[in-house]
Design a protein around this motif. Sequence first.
Motif, mmCIF file in Angstrom:
data_model
loop_
_atom_site.group_PDB
_atom_site.id
_atom_site.type_symbol
_atom_site.label_atom_id
_atom_site.label_comp_id
_atom_site.label_asym_id
_atom_site.label_seq_id
_atom_site.Cartn_x
_atom_site.Cartn_y
_atom_site.Cartn_z
ATOM 1 N N LEU A 1 0.822 -1.208 0.000
ATOM 2 C CA LEU A 1 0.000 0.000 0.000
ATOM 3 C C LEU A 1 0.861 1.264 0.000
ATOM 4 O O LEU A 1 0.529 2.256 -0.659
ATOM 5 C CB LEU A 1 -0.927 -0.001 1.213
ATOM 6 N N ALA A 2 1.954 1.237 0.741
ATOM 7 C CA ALA A 2 2.856 2.387 0.735
ATOM 8 C C ALA A 2 3.499 2.573 -0.642
ATOM 9 O O ALA A 2 3.750 3.703 -1.073
ATOM 10 C CB ALA A 2 3.935 2.218 1.812
ATOM 11 N N HIS A 3 3.737 1.477 -1.344
ATOM 12 C CA HIS A 3 4.369 1.548 -2.668
ATOM 13 C C HIS A 3 3.451 2.236 -3.673
ATOM 14 O O HIS A 3 3.915 3.028 -4.515
ATOM 15 C CB HIS A 3 4.720 0.136 -3.137
ATOM 16 N N VAL A 4 2.144 1.961 -3.603
ATOM 17 C CA VAL A 4 1.193 2.522 -4.571
ATOM 18 C C VAL A 4 0.570 3.823 -4.080
ATOM 19 O O VAL A 4 -0.272 4.399 -4.768
ATOM 20 C CB VAL A 4 0.084 1.500 -4.887
ATOM 21 N N GLY A 5 0.942 4.267 -2.909
ATOM 22 C CA GLY A 5 0.390 5.514 -2.406
ATOM 23 C C GLY A 5 -0.903 5.368 -1.641
ATOM 24 O O GLY A 5 -1.653 6.335 -1.503
ATOM 25 N N GLY A 6 -1.209 4.164 -1.159
ATOM 26 C CA GLY A 6 -2.364 3.974 -0.299
ATOM 27 C C GLY A 6 -3.587 3.401 -0.961
ATOM 28 O O GLY A 6 -4.544 3.033 -0.271
ATOM 29 N N HIS A 7 -3.639 3.316 -2.296
ATOM 30 C CA HIS A 7 -4.841 2.811 -2.973
ATOM 31 C C HIS A 7 -4.429 1.915 -4.128
ATOM 32 O O HIS A 7 -3.672 2.327 -5.018
ATOM 33 C CB HIS A 7 -5.697 3.966 -3.488
#
Length: 433
Positions: free
Chosen positions: A358-364
């Motif tokens: 989730l942190a990699h994709v910005g939460g979404h």
Amino acid sequence: MSHARDHGGDHWPIRPFRNRVAGPGARARIRAAAHAAASTPVLPVLIVCVIVLVDLLGGEGMIWLPLLAAGPALAATTSGPRGVLCVGLLAVVLGAALGTRDGVPGHELAVVLSALAAVTLASGLASALRGRRERVLAAVRSVAEAAQHALLQPIPATVGPFQVAVRYSAAAAEARIGGDLYALVPTPYGVRLIVGDVRGKGLPAVGTAALVLGVFREAAYDEPDLLAVVSRIERSLARNLGCDDFVTAVVAGYPRSGRLEVVNCGHAPPLLVRESGVVAAVEPTHPAPPLGLRTLSGETPSLQVLPFADGDQLLLYTDGVTEARDHGREFYPLAEGLARHLSDEPARTLTALHDELLAHVGGHLHDDAALLLLRKPRVSETTVPEPAVPESAVPEPAVPEAASEAGNGASRSVPPPGPALSNHSSQRSATAN
């Protein structure tokens, strides 16, 4: 958790005093007052007060009075119809008082007050419609959650001889379910599992996922051969899917100790983690088409047998994990993340992986993502030592009975590890679940 417990323990002497002062009726009134305070349109009332203050400081004139309509209009987005009407009534009363104070002509003041009343009524209607939509959405969410539990049944932390953890995230957060599927069931032929991805999104993908899972759960109990399970899913999809629809899936089974069977039908290769910590992708020896496309290609899936010893782990996932990109369009490195967060607790490993994803994709996430981690615990982790029993607690008749059995040469044989042992442990885990 420990911090919360410590925090509660520091304040336990205050609780008896509060219970002694506030009885059940007083606590109910306190809860009602707290609910009323939470539902009070504070911001709209504050805006009305600011407009009144500006009008008072600005001197005579009606230039600021029409802005009082902002109060009920804003209350429609945060409060119910009653709150909107209260704010509107406050705005009308204050507008009439300010207009009279400023010497506004009667017909002009009537127009302003009529406009405030109209905005209040329209805002109240909008608030009522918003509340109705919120109730409908809450009902839909509850139905979606029930459908998710029926479709993607919760998997316990221990199934048969394995430790298991699952993380699932639907791209449509409001729906909570999507086209990714997973299931893990103990059967008479060992523990069997499936992880797949349906082509497409929305309700058609959910219906296809339900079809695949229903056929898998039934065939896993009936078919002794894992390839026969895959064939039954293929036949069912061929009858019910369109020509352009398909499902990629990995079907695995553990028929006997130390042996893992894998059938890959066009899906992303699972990641096998050995006891030493080495992470390797399980590439299919004979690639097979996705489920539902066998008649077009004519190729049949093959059974791949892997050694699976104590301490080994197997991670199955969908393409929503490996195709997740960051702002720089870089894919998420799943193998590196698994090696970085690997532990002896599958739940902790997947939690760290999911948080990092989730942190990699910005939460979404922009696609459904499923992670299923299977671990075979070591013998030292599963063996529970029996408590020592004092000699005085041992019944006297048990000694000659045991001696008699020993004298007659009777002994209980322990069955060798094989299908029968796997069947017994699977049935026992199914009963426990």
